[in-house]
Design a protein around this motif. Structure first.
Motif, PDB file in Angstrom:
ATOM      1  N   ARG A 256       3.116  20.961  36.272  1.00  0.00           N
ATOM      2  CA  ARG A 256       2.229  22.109  36.071  1.00  0.00           C
ATOM      3  C   ARG A 256       2.033  22.881  37.382  1.00  0.00           C
ATOM      4  NH1 ARG A 256      -0.981  22.523  31.357  1.00  0.00           N
ATOM      5  NH2 ARG A 256      -1.651  24.482  32.337  1.00  0.00           N
TER       6      ARG A 256
ATOM      7  N   GLU B  88       5.264  24.879  38.127  1.00  0.00           N
ATOM      8  CA  GLU B  88       5.512  26.058  37.309  1.00  0.00           C
ATOM      9  C   GLU B  88       4.704  27.272  37.786  1.00  0.00           C
ATOM     10  OE1 GLU B  88       4.564  25.805  33.155  1.00  0.00           O
ATOM     11  OE2 GLU B  88       2.455  25.344  33.507  1.00  0.00           O
TER      12      GLU B  88
ATOM     13  N   LEU C 159       7.097  29.338  40.001  1.00  0.00           N
ATOM     14  CA  LEU C 159       8.392  29.763  39.477  1.00  0.00           C
ATOM     15  C   LEU C 159       8.702  31.192  39.900  1.00  0.00           C
ATOM     16  CD1 LEU C 159       8.296  28.289  35.855  1.00  0.00           C
ATOM     17  CD2 LEU C 159       9.756  27.551  37.752  1.00  0.00           C
TER      18      LEU C 159
ATOM     19  N   PRO D 290      10.699  23.833  36.370  1.00  0.00           N
ATOM     20  CA  PRO D 290      10.278  23.323  35.056  1.00  0.00           C
ATOM     21  C   PRO D 290      10.534  24.330  33.942  1.00  0.00           C
ATOM     22  CG  PRO D 290       8.571  22.973  36.716  1.00  0.00           C
ATOM     23  CD  PRO D 290       9.581  23.885  37.329  1.00  0.00           C
ATOM     24  N   THR D 291      10.978  23.824  32.813  1.00  0.00           N
ATOM     25  CA  THR D 291      11.153  24.628  31.606  1.00  0.00           C
ATOM     26  C   THR D 291      10.324  23.983  30.493  1.00  0.00           C
ATOM     27  OG1 THR D 291      13.002  23.377  30.667  1.00  0.00           O
ATOM     28  CG2 THR D 291      13.541  25.058  32.320  1.00  0.00           C
TER      29      THR D 291
ATOM     30  N   ALA E  55       4.107  30.758  30.436  1.00  0.00           N
ATOM     31  CA  ALA E  55       4.404  29.575  31.243  1.00  0.00           C
ATOM     32  C   ALA E  55       5.163  28.563  30.393  1.00  0.00           C
ATOM     33  CB  ALA E  55       3.108  28.958  31.767  1.00  0.00           C
ATOM     34  N   PRO E  56       6.129  27.850  30.976  1.00  0.00           N
ATOM     35  CA  PRO E  56       6.900  26.865  30.210  1.00  0.00           C
ATOM     36  C   PRO E  56       6.022  25.839  29.492  1.00  0.00           C
ATOM     37  CG  PRO E  56       7.927  27.235  32.327  1.00  0.00           C
ATOM     38  CD  PRO E  56       6.625  27.977  32.357  1.00  0.00           C
ATOM     39  N   SER E  57       4.961  25.382  30.140  1.00  0.00           N
ATOM     40  CA  SER E  57       4.083  24.404  29.501  1.00  0.00           C
ATOM     41  C   SER E  57       3.397  24.995  28.277  1.00  0.00           C
ATOM     42  CB  SER E  57       3.034  23.893  30.496  1.00  0.00           C
ATOM     43  OG  SER E  57       2.247  24.968  31.001  1.00  0.00           O
TER      44      SER E  57
END
Length: 258
Positions: free
Chosen positions: A21, A24, A27, A145-146, A201-203
């Motif tokens: 987290r 990200e 990024l 992170p994705t 965001a990826p999360s």
């Protein structure tokens, strides 16, 4: 991403999740300004086809598409070059996310049917040159992170025996967990097909995949407190992304029917 397999089951899961987290938040920015943006879906599909052929993990596939998105966003390249770039992104991502013995081999890549249709022959020197260019572009940092890096952590508690199905207690808990995993994976792949999901965001995308899956499965409450606590996302935060996922699925079904 140098993470042990099934990290979400280990004692350090919460710490690893917080590290992801935090990462990200840093990024690279994405502006969606590539002159070839209309071709983006084609090359994302190409990466998916080749990664499925080699049975690469979702994290490698998603990282490859993300690398492609960032590279296209920064450079104006030809369509022919994009074929080489796409496959180089996949090779680089697989080297980062997979075991060495699972990284696609050059001779097998060249033997694929899609390669002849693209009129493309990969060479070791050409791939090394492109991989070096990619690494320099991203300053040798592939720790990106994705959504695929978060999804399993969320799926670990996505279904619980206390959930209701159509207002009734769950009858088949394990079967429902299997369906949840399949739907979440499906939505995860849908998120690869449109650069609009890079706004989130990826999360959040991963959480929205779980939320959309719970909607499809008629599970209630739609977003229980345990998922809010684990992900840190309230239902209201997920709605825009979850709606886009569901709309993309409906659009795909409509195009198949027509």
């Amino acid at each position: 991403m140098e993470l042990e397999e099934q990290w979400w089951r280990g004692q350090l899961a919460a710490d690893i999740y917080q590290a992801l987290r935090y990462k990200e938040l840093k990024l690279p920015s994405y502006k969606g300004q590539s002159p070839q943006l209309n071709l983006r879906r084609y090359f994302a599909d190409l990466i998916a086809i080749v990664s499925n052929r080699f049975r690469l993990c979702p994290a490698a596939r998603h990282l490859a598409v993300y690398l492609l998105d960032l590279f296209m966003d920064r450079y104006d390249v030809t369509v022919q070059q994009l074929h080489m770039i796409s496959l180089s992104c996949l090779l680089l991502a697989s080297k980062f996310e997979e075991r060495e013995d699972r990284v696609p081999k050059l001779e097998i890549l060249n033997s694929l049917g899609c390669m002849s249709s693209m009129n493309l022959v990969l060479t070791k020197q050409g791939l090394l040159h492109m991989e070096l260019l990619l690494l320099e572009t991203f300053q040798w940092n592939l720790y990106l992170p994705t959504a695929a890096h978060f999804i399993e952590y969320y799926l670990s508690i996505a279904v619980h025996e206390g959930d209701l199905h159509d207002g009734w207690p769950l009858t088949f808990l394990e079967k429902t967990k299997l369906y949840m995993a399949k739907y979440a994976d499906y939505f995860l792949e849908v998120s690869l097909q449109d650069h609009v999901f890079l706004r989130f965001a990826p999360s959040l995308v991963a959480a929205a995949c779980v939320a959309a899956s719970r909607l499809i499965l008629h599970l209630s409450p739609t977003w229980p407190p345990r998922l809010l606590h684990l992900t840190g996302y309230a239902w209201e935060s997920l709605v825009p992304c979850a709606e886009k996922l569901l709309m993309c699925v409906c659009a795909r079904h409509d195009s198949c029917d027509s």
